[in-house]
Design a protein around this motif. Structure first.
Motif, PDB file in Angstrom:
ATOM      1  N   GLU A 174      14.642  81.674 -50.285  1.00  0.00           N
ATOM      2  CA  GLU A 174      15.787  80.618 -49.662  1.00  0.00           C
ATOM      3  C   GLU A 174      15.443  79.253 -49.354  1.00  0.00           C
ATOM      4  O   GLU A 174      15.154  77.949 -49.444  1.00  0.00           O
ATOM      5  N   ASP A 207      15.326  91.666 -47.569  1.00  0.00           N
ATOM      6  CA  ASP A 207      15.722  90.557 -45.791  1.00  0.00           C
ATOM      7  C   ASP A 207      14.672  90.049 -46.468  1.00  0.00           C
ATOM      8  O   ASP A 207      14.868  88.127 -45.720  1.00  0.00           O
ATOM      9  N   ARG A 247      23.624  84.780 -52.197  1.00  0.00           N
ATOM     10  CA  ARG A 247      24.083  84.138 -51.358  1.00  0.00           C
ATOM     11  C   ARG A 247      24.074  83.017 -51.263  1.00  0.00           C
ATOM     12  O   ARG A 247      23.925  81.754 -50.640  1.00  0.00           O
ATOM     13  N   ARG A 266      23.731  91.780 -53.644  1.00  0.00           N
ATOM     14  CA  ARG A 266      23.901  91.086 -52.823  1.00  0.00           C
ATOM     15  C   ARG A 266      23.306  90.280 -51.737  1.00  0.00           C
ATOM     16  O   ARG A 266      24.068  88.709 -51.842  1.00  0.00           O
ATOM     17  N   LYS A 267      22.125  90.140 -51.709  1.00  0.00           N
ATOM     18  CA  LYS A 267      21.524  89.614 -50.306  1.00  0.00           C
ATOM     19  C   LYS A 267      21.223  88.319 -51.515  1.00  0.00           C
ATOM     20  O   LYS A 267      21.180  86.904 -51.545  1.00  0.00           O
ATOM     21  N   ASP A 297      15.065  85.438 -47.636  1.00  0.00           N
ATOM     22  CA  ASP A 297      14.802  84.054 -46.452  1.00  0.00           C
ATOM     23  C   ASP A 297      13.991  83.393 -46.798  1.00  0.00           C
ATOM     24  O   ASP A 297      13.323  82.386 -46.477  1.00  0.00           O
ATOM     25  N   GLU A 302      23.530  81.270 -54.378  1.00  0.00           N
ATOM     26  CA  GLU A 302      23.594  80.912 -54.662  1.00  0.00           C
ATOM     27  C   GLU A 302      25.097  79.350 -54.440  1.00  0.00           C
ATOM     28  O   GLU A 302      26.004  78.635 -55.306  1.00  0.00           O
ATOM     29  N   ARG A 303      25.189  79.643 -53.280  1.00  0.00           N
ATOM     30  CA  ARG A 303      26.352  78.326 -52.692  1.00  0.00           C
ATOM     31  C   ARG A 303      25.255  77.168 -52.819  1.00  0.00           C
ATOM     32  O   ARG A 303      25.648  76.102 -52.939  1.00  0.00           O
TER      33      ARG A 303
END
Length: 200
Positions: free
Chosen positions: A87, A80, A26, A22-23, A84, A28-29
């Motif tokens: 990303e 978490d 994000r 799930r984390k 970050d 994938e955008r």
């Protein structure tokens, strides 16, 4: 984007696996479906409780590998942090300008320069100095070293006379040796090492 979650010497609980997927979802955008995220979870008992849970991530984007690591009191906390980090790395990579392809005319000029056939009349200058460790060796060892490297010349210290010498390959396939001598004196020619080409 495909996310692969695995444990290093441990079984990953389903809730942790689902949390990781799930984390990373994000990302994938801005990453396409050719991107793989390898997430490895491990635990080191000798660490403090605050950073005993470790998450290592390997992200493969367009064939390039980005790596990141984070620790925390739980896998969720470490995930978490590492998401970050990953990303930011992925965004930086995506926003870097791509190196443009060289036009054919530019490639042709570069090839001529590399071949020494450039018609440029600019003044030549020394643009690089290379220093390296050098140890005494016999001529036959220098020949073997030069052949192993695939070079046409080889600089070495002659173990017989402790002179700096330059071994080079002649056009006829034999070898020559240049021995620089201060004061303009010349050294006599020498015989070839046994089993090797002629050295003159």
């Amino acid at each position: 984007m495909r996310t692969i979650v695995r444990g290093k010497n441990l079984e990953v609980p389903d809730r942790v696996r689902q949390y990781a997927e799930r984390k990373f979802g994000r990302l994938e955008r801005f990453l396409d479906d050719r991107t793989d995220a390898m997430v490895e979870l491990s635990n080191e008992a000798h660490r403090s409780a605050a950073d005993a849970h470790i998450v290592d991530v390997t992200l493969v984007i367009d064939g390039r590998t980005l790596r990141s690591r984070a620790t925390g009191p739980s896998y969720q906390a470490a995930l978490d942090i590492v998401v970050d980090k990953v990303e930011r790395q992925a965004i930086d990579y995506k926003e870097k300008p791509r190196i443009r392809a060289r036009p054919e005319e530019e490639k042709s000029i570069l090839r001529r320069i590399a071949d020494g056939t450039s018609d440029s009349d600019r003044e030549r200058q020394v643009v690089k100095t290379k220093r390296f460790a050098i140890e005494p060796m016999f001529e036959e060892d220098a020949v073997a070293a030069m052949e192993e490297l695939g070079h046409d010349f080889y600089v070495f210290v002659n173990a017989e006379n402790e002179h700096v010498s330059v071994l080079y390959r002649r056009r006829d396939g034999d070898f020559g040796i240049i021995e620089p001598v201060v004061g303009g004196q010349y050294t006599p020619s020498r015989k070839a090492p046994a089993g090797r080409g002629t050295v003159t």
